[in-house]
Design a protein around this motif. Structure first.
Motif, PDB file in Angstrom:
ATOM      1  N   GLY A  69       0.784  -1.229   0.000  1.00  0.00           N
ATOM      2  CA  GLY A  69       0.000   0.000   0.000  1.00  0.00           C
ATOM      3  C   GLY A  69       0.811   1.272   0.000  1.00  0.00           C
ATOM      4  O   GLY A  69       0.244   2.379   0.066  1.00  0.00           O
ATOM      5  N   ALA A  70       2.132   1.168  -0.076  1.00  0.00           N
ATOM      6  CA  ALA A  70       2.984   2.366  -0.074  1.00  0.00           C
ATOM      7  C   ALA A  70       2.675   3.246  -1.279  1.00  0.00           C
ATOM      8  O   ALA A  70       2.331   2.764  -2.361  1.00  0.00           O
ATOM      9  N   ILE A  71       2.785   4.553  -1.065  1.00  0.00           N
ATOM     10  CA  ILE A  71       2.564   5.537  -2.133  1.00  0.00           C
ATOM     11  C   ILE A  71       3.920   6.069  -2.581  1.00  0.00           C
ATOM     12  O   ILE A  71       4.693   6.579  -1.760  1.00  0.00           O
ATOM     13  N   LYS A 110       0.490   0.351 -10.312  1.00  0.00           N
ATOM     14  CA  LYS A 110      -0.869  -0.023  -9.918  1.00  0.00           C
ATOM     15  C   LYS A 110      -1.064  -1.523 -10.074  1.00  0.00           C
ATOM     16  O   LYS A 110      -1.632  -2.191  -9.199  1.00  0.00           O
ATOM     17  N   ASP A 111      -0.555  -2.077 -11.173  1.00  0.00           N
ATOM     18  CA  ASP A 111      -0.648  -3.520 -11.407  1.00  0.00           C
ATOM     19  C   ASP A 111       0.115  -4.312 -10.350  1.00  0.00           C
ATOM     20  O   ASP A 111      -0.216  -5.475 -10.069  1.00  0.00           O
ATOM     21  N   LYS A 112       1.166  -3.689  -9.774  1.00  0.00           N
ATOM     22  CA  LYS A 112       1.954  -4.365  -8.749  1.00  0.00           C
ATOM     23  C   LYS A 112       1.376  -4.183  -7.349  1.00  0.00           C
ATOM     24  O   LYS A 112       1.920  -4.705  -6.373  1.00  0.00           O
ATOM     25  N   GLY A 113       0.292  -3.409  -7.252  1.00  0.00           N
ATOM     26  CA  GLY A 113      -0.352  -3.207  -5.959  1.00  0.00           C
ATOM     27  C   GLY A 113       0.111  -1.972  -5.209  1.00  0.00           C
ATOM     28  O   GLY A 113      -0.160  -1.843  -4.010  1.00  0.00           O
ATOM     29  N   PHE A 114       0.784  -1.060  -5.903  1.00  0.00           N
ATOM     30  CA  PHE A 114       1.265   0.165  -5.265  1.00  0.00           C
ATOM     31  C   PHE A 114       0.706   1.378  -6.004  1.00  0.00           C
ATOM     32  O   PHE A 114       0.177   1.270  -7.108  1.00  0.00           O
TER      33      PHE A 114
END
Length: 284
Positions: free
Chosen positions: A84-86, A106-110
């Protein structure tokens, strides 16, 4: 809330110093470790790898050279990223690079946000200047309080991904051509035995920057029929500039190219049009 910062160039180092001044915890990394270690005495936590530097950080800032460097550094940091890091990237990059990274992370979850700046080291240190953002408006609303502390003004350019990157390039393009034009102006002044101080005094009284909005509107209108300064006359003056500098063994950066562009439009039959017709191809 921990923050990480990758890239301790002049801008990055001063951003970090400002964060530390505010009592924030900052984890840092730089390819040249000496630059990072120089901030240890100020309270920064220095790490030997980008992956270690980002561990536990909710926000990861990066300021490096270009698209390739951003991609390389973020790839190295990826194993340490907190879920969840930005990622907030202040590097000046291409529009396509910013868009690609937004989707890829985004695809990697970040979450990746491109936030380039019109700021020098002093601005980063004192929290002045301008920061540009565009894209996901919910994300921007979420991180804006954080960004507000880093700069004088955050300029939200709307929902279009990559627009911040484009506007940053537009601004830098203007600065590059502006300085090149000033260089030629100083060369002409030198040839005429007019000092930089005298030129500055002229601009204090007659400020050409005030003409910018009206000139931009005129150039983008597409109507060059009502001349305030005919292209033929502007070309004549331009040749005087060039001849004067050449006769005094000076050097010019942009005026010869401008003269060639003017000649092209005169040959097309636009000699009696407003001289801003030289921008016709750029706006049509």
């Amino acid at each position: 809330m921990a923050r990480a910062f990758l890239g301790m160039g002049l801008l990055g180092a001063n951003f970090v110093k400002a964060m530390l001044d505010k009592g924030e915890k900052v984890q840092i990394w730089n390819r040249n470790p000496e630059r990072a270690r120089a901030l240890e005495a100020s309270g920064a936590e220095v790490f030997a790898s980008a992956a270690d530097a980002v561990k536990g950080a909710d926000h990861v800032h990066i300021t490096v050279k270009d698209d390739a460097a951003v991609n390389e550094v973020l790839a190295a940091a990826a194993p340490g990223l907190k879920p969840g890091a930005i990622i907030i990237d202040h590097t000046t990059t291409t529009v396509e690079g910013a868009r690609q990274r937004t989707e890829a992370w985004k695809d990697k979850g970040f979450t990746y946000l491109h936030a380039p700046v019109f700021m020098g080291p002093a601005n980063a240190r004192e929290g002045s200047g301008y920061m540009l953002v565009s894209g996901d408006q919910a994300l921007i609303e979420k991180v804006q309080p954080l960004l507000d502390k880093m700069t004088g003004k955050v300029i939200n350019l709307g929902p279009e991904e990559g627009k911040a990157a484009g506007m940053k390039l537009i601004g830098n393009s203007f600065l590059v051509t502006f300085v090149a034009g000033l260089s030629d102006t100083l060369s002409l002044g030198k040839a005429l035995n007019i000092s930089a101080q005298d030129i500055g005094s002229l601009f204090d009284i007659w400020n050409p920057a005030q003409m910018l909005p009206v000139r931009l509107q005129r150039m983008s209108s597409g109507d060059y029929s009502k001349a305030s300064w005919e292209l033929n006359m502007a070309r004549k003056d331009t040749q005087i500039f060039i001849n004067t500098v050449n006769e005094n063994n000076g050097s010019l950066t942009v005026l010869p190219a401008i003269a060639a562009t003017m000649d092209k439009w005169i040959e097309k039959g636009f000699g009696t049009s407003d001289w801003t017709v030289i921008a016709k191809d750029a706006v049509s």
